[in-house]
Design an enzyme around this catalytic site. Structure first.
Site, PDB file in Angstrom:
ATOM      1  N   ARG A  14       0.846  -1.205   0.000  1.00  0.00           N
ATOM      2  CA  ARG A  14       0.000   0.000   0.000  1.00  0.00           C
ATOM      3  C   ARG A  14       0.878   1.251   0.000  1.00  0.00           C
ATOM      4  O   ARG A  14       1.043   1.893  -1.025  1.00  0.00           O
ATOM      5  CB  ARG A  14      -0.950  -0.044   1.220  1.00  0.00           C
ATOM      6  N   ASP A  15       1.517   1.541   1.120  1.00  0.00           N
ATOM      7  CA  ASP A  15       2.337   2.749   1.208  1.00  0.00           C
ATOM      8  C   ASP A  15       3.467   2.671   0.184  1.00  0.00           C
ATOM      9  O   ASP A  15       3.844   3.678  -0.415  1.00  0.00           O
ATOM     10  CB  ASP A  15       2.921   2.852   2.631  1.00  0.00           C
ATOM     11  N   HIS A  29       9.053   6.806   8.027  1.00  0.00           N
ATOM     12  CA  HIS A  29       9.685   6.863   6.703  1.00  0.00           C
ATOM     13  C   HIS A  29      11.170   7.169   6.915  1.00  0.00           C
ATOM     14  O   HIS A  29      11.556   7.758   7.907  1.00  0.00           O
ATOM     15  CB  HIS A  29       8.977   7.907   5.832  1.00  0.00           C
ATOM     16  N   CYS A  73       4.688   9.105   0.178  1.00  0.00           N
ATOM     17  CA  CYS A  73       3.298   9.513   0.091  1.00  0.00           C
ATOM     18  C   CYS A  73       3.184  10.541  -1.030  1.00  0.00           C
ATOM     19  O   CYS A  73       3.960  11.485  -1.096  1.00  0.00           O
ATOM     20  CB  CYS A  73       2.834  10.122   1.415  1.00  0.00           C
ATOM     21  N   ASN A 103       9.143   3.922   3.347  1.00  0.00           N
ATOM     22  CA  ASN A 103       9.123   3.486   4.740  1.00  0.00           C
ATOM     23  C   ASN A 103      10.448   2.801   5.036  1.00  0.00           C
ATOM     24  O   ASN A 103      11.125   2.320   4.132  1.00  0.00           O
ATOM     25  CB  ASN A 103       8.004   2.454   4.955  1.00  0.00           C
TER      26      ASN A 103
HETATM   27  P1  HMG Z   1     -12.731  14.865  -2.005  1.00  0.00           P
HETATM   28  O1  HMG Z   1     -12.426  15.360  -3.379  1.00  0.00           O
HETATM   29  O2  HMG Z   1     -12.812  15.861  -0.911  1.00  0.00           O
HETATM   30  O3  HMG Z   1     -14.043  13.977  -1.894  1.00  0.00           O
HETATM   31  O4  HMG Z   1     -11.651  13.747  -1.645  1.00  0.00           O
HETATM   32  P2  HMG Z   1     -15.371  13.897  -2.667  1.00  0.00           P
HETATM   33  O5  HMG Z   1     -16.288  13.177  -1.748  1.00  0.00           O
HETATM   34  O6  HMG Z   1     -15.749  15.257  -3.179  1.00  0.00           O
HETATM   35  O7  HMG Z   1     -15.049  12.950  -3.915  1.00  0.00           O
HETATM   36  C1  HMG Z   1     -14.243  13.316  -5.003  1.00  0.00           C
HETATM   37  C2  HMG Z   1     -14.260  12.205  -6.028  1.00  0.00           C
HETATM   38  O8  HMG Z   1     -13.659  11.031  -5.485  1.00  0.00           O
HETATM   39  C3  HMG Z   1     -15.671  11.782  -6.432  1.00  0.00           C
HETATM   40  O9  HMG Z   1     -15.584  11.302  -7.763  1.00  0.00           O
HETATM   41  C4  HMG Z   1     -15.971  10.615  -5.519  1.00  0.00           C
HETATM   42  O10 HMG Z   1     -16.895   9.715  -6.038  1.00  0.00           O
HETATM   43  C5  HMG Z   1     -14.607   9.950  -5.438  1.00  0.00           C
HETATM   44  P3  HMG Z   1     -16.126  12.185  -9.005  1.00  0.00           P
HETATM   45  O11 HMG Z   1     -17.554  12.464  -8.692  1.00  0.00           O
HETATM   46  O12 HMG Z   1     -15.282  13.451  -9.011  1.00  0.00           O
HETATM   47  O13 HMG Z   1     -15.883  11.300 -10.174  1.00  0.00           O
HETATM   48  N1  HMG Z   1     -14.423   9.233  -4.172  1.00  0.00           N
HETATM   49  C6  HMG Z   1     -13.956   7.985  -4.089  1.00  0.00           C
HETATM   50  N2  HMG Z   1     -13.579   7.090  -5.028  1.00  0.00           N
HETATM   51  C7  HMG Z   1     -13.156   5.896  -4.596  1.00  0.00           C
HETATM   52  N3  HMG Z   1     -13.058   5.551  -3.289  1.00  0.00           N
HETATM   53  C8  HMG Z   1     -13.424   6.422  -2.331  1.00  0.00           C
HETATM   54  C9  HMG Z   1     -13.888   7.691  -2.726  1.00  0.00           C
HETATM   55  N4  HMG Z   1     -14.309   8.758  -2.031  1.00  0.00           N
HETATM   56  C10 HMG Z   1     -14.631   9.699  -2.928  1.00  0.00           C
HETATM   57  N5  HMG Z   1     -13.308   6.067  -1.047  1.00  0.00           N
HETATM   58  C11 HMG Z   1     -10.873  11.826  -0.425  1.00  0.00           C
HETATM   59  C12 HMG Z   1     -11.617  13.155  -0.366  1.00  0.00           C
HETATM   60  C13 HMG Z   1     -10.581  11.405   0.984  1.00  0.00           C
HETATM   61  C14 HMG Z   1     -11.737  10.816  -1.143  1.00  0.00           C
HETATM   62  C15 HMG Z   1      -9.574  12.043  -1.241  1.00  0.00           C
HETATM   63  O14 HMG Z   1      -8.902  13.144  -0.731  1.00  0.00           O
HETATM   64  C16 HMG Z   1      -8.677  10.847  -1.200  1.00  0.00           C
HETATM   65  O15 HMG Z   1      -8.971   9.796  -1.740  1.00  0.00           O
HETATM   66  N6  HMG Z   1      -7.489  10.967  -0.536  1.00  0.00           N
HETATM   67  C17 HMG Z   1      -6.619   9.859  -0.348  1.00  0.00           C
HETATM   68  C18 HMG Z   1      -5.216  10.298  -0.383  1.00  0.00           C
HETATM   69  C19 HMG Z   1      -4.311   9.112  -0.115  1.00  0.00           C
HETATM   70  O16 HMG Z   1      -4.658   7.975  -0.360  1.00  0.00           O
HETATM   71  N7  HMG Z   1      -3.094   9.412   0.374  1.00  0.00           N
HETATM   72  C20 HMG Z   1      -2.131   8.413   0.643  1.00  0.00           C
HETATM   73  C21 HMG Z   1      -2.468   7.574   1.826  1.00  0.00           C
HETATM   74  S1  HMG Z   1      -2.151   8.369   3.375  1.00  0.00           S
HETATM   75  C22 HMG Z   1      -0.475   8.077   3.687  1.00  0.00           C
HETATM   76  O17 HMG Z   1       0.225   7.571   2.840  1.00  0.00           O
HETATM   77  C23 HMG Z   1       0.084   8.391   5.051  1.00  0.00           C
HETATM   78  C24 HMG Z   1       0.293   7.122   5.908  1.00  0.00           C
HETATM   79  O18 HMG Z   1       1.139   6.196   5.262  1.00  0.00           O
HETATM   80  C25 HMG Z   1       0.895   7.526   7.263  1.00  0.00           C
HETATM   81  C26 HMG Z   1       2.129   8.412   7.110  1.00  0.00           C
HETATM   82  O19 HMG Z   1       3.123   7.983   6.514  1.00  0.00           O
HETATM   83  O20 HMG Z   1       2.059   9.536   7.606  1.00  0.00           O
HETATM   84  C27 HMG Z   1      -1.033   6.423   6.182  1.00  0.00           C
HETATM   85 MG    MG Z   2       3.301   6.260   5.278  1.00  0.00          MG
END
Ligand code: HMG
Ligand code: MG
Length: 297
Positions: free
Chosen positions: A14-15, A208, A239, A248
């Site tokens: 995933r990450d 990381h 990320c 990581n």
């Molecule tokens: P948004 O634009 O505010 O949300 O995004 P929305 O509700 O307006 O939806 C926008 C579009 O996304 C729409 O599609 C929704 O249907 C779709 P459109 O109408 O434009 O075609 N949508 C989805 N599609 C699939 N699955 C869903 C989903 N939800 C909405 N669940 C949202 C808000 C949270 C969805 C967006 O910002 C997002 O997906 N962010 C994820 C970012 C991400 O994955 N980042 C990496 C992971 S975090 C990380 O790596 C850190 C970690 O490792 C810890 C660390 O290291 O610190 C965990």
């Molecule tokens: Mg991470």
């Protein structure tokens, strides 16, 4: 005193894969997860149900979950940012979910397009749905040391978000040094702040290795009594919303450290190296694990 055993949470599929310039195929992702399970890893993040517009690399996570040969005793976990994500995780057969918040506002906005407070509110129905289905939920807090947008994070701010996630029902909160700027004393200060409200056995380290400090920070965390460590095979990752953040800490390096400290993990190095060789070969990249490179030489 150091713990007798450590649970490694493998986040490479995933990450690790979410930040690739070219997405890995569903087949390669599922094969990677299978090989990681063969190595003895018992907790494997298998994909994420986020918007494919934000992270195209994780599209098809439903197919990855369905393609994996589920092994008894292994937890196959998914990242779920909102209700839609949790619904998709449930229908894909994920064993566990994870919600993710940030300790800094800048990263929260960039990563999940809302404030910290809005994200916590958004997680409430997500937690309720998980509870209905008996799915344990992990929490993540990003930017526990510093944020690519807001600079240094105050430990109290980390403690506050950690407490909120724990109180809303996350069985464990994983503390993310997203851009790898932490050093041991800073990490200890964060742990000290967080454990005022959340017992150490409910915290995990998610470091990381951007500045090469992750192993030192893990050792410092073990000294404080922490015993759950997130890592990615071959040190894959980063990320997409943390520019410059590298992978990581490598699982091979964590395992080498644990073996040297006589701390049990249940993971076999030879099988882990096979998984690393497989994924690096598929992606055409070199491993970022020092132990992996040395043992493979
Ligand atoms: P948004 O634009 O505010 O949300 O995004 P929305 O509700 O307006 O939806 C926008 C579009 O996304 C729409 O599609 C929704 O249907 C779709 P459109 O109408 O434009 O075609 N949508 C989805 N599609 C699939 N699955 C869903 C989903 N939800 C909405 N669940 C949202 C808000 C949270 C969805 C967006 O910002 C997002 O997906 N962010 C994820 C970012 C991400 O994955 N980042 C990496 C992971 S975090 C990380 O790596 C850190 C970690 O490792 C810890 C660390 O290291 O610190 C965990
Ligand atoms: Mg991470």
């Amino acid at each position: 005193m150091l713990p007798e055993s450590v649970r490694i949470v493998e986040v490479g599929a995933r990450d690790g894969l979410q930040n690739l310039p070219t997405p890995a195929s569903v087949e390669v992702r599922a094969q990677l997860v299978n090989m990681l399970a063969q190595s003895g890893l018992r907790h494997i993040e298998t994909g994420s149900f986020v918007s494919p517009k934000y992270v195209p690399q994780m599209a098809g996570s439903d197919q990855v979950f369905q393609s994996v040969e589920k092994k008894n005793g292994v937890v196959y976990a998914a990242l779920t940012p909102n209700l839609r994500g949790m619904e998709d995780a449930l229908s894909s057969g994920a064993d566990e979910a994870a919600v993710f918040a940030s300790a800094s506002e800048g990263f929260s906005q960039k990563n999940i397009n809302c404030s910290i407070a809005e994200s916590l509110k958004r997680f409430e129905p997500v937690m309720a749905l998980a509870q209905q289905h008996n799915i344990p939920v992990r929490g993540y807090v990003s930017c526990i040391i510093s944020c690519p947008y807001d600079g240094i994070t105050a430990p109290l701010q980390v403690a506050e978000v950690t407490r909120e996630l724990y109180q809303m029902g996350c069985y464990e909160v994983s503390l993310g040094d997203t851009i790898g700027t932490g050093t041991p004393v800073k990490v200890k200060k964060v742990l000290e702040a967080c454990t005022k409200d959340v017992p150490m056995e409910h915290l995990a380290a998610h470091f990381h290795n951007t500045y090469g400090q992750a192993l030192a920070n893990i050792y410092a965390s073990l000294e404080e009594g922490l015993s759950v460590v997130d890592s990615a095979v071959a040190g894959l990752g980063g990320c997409p919303y943390a520019p410059g953040a590298s992978g990581n800490v490598a699982t091979e390096d964590v395992l080498y450290l644990m073996e040297g400290l006589n701390i049990k993990t249940g993971v076999a190095m030879d099988k882990l190296l096979e998984a690393a060789t497989f994924i690096c070969g598929q992606l055409g990249i070199e491993s970022r694990s020092n132990a992996g490179l040395a043992l493979g030489a």
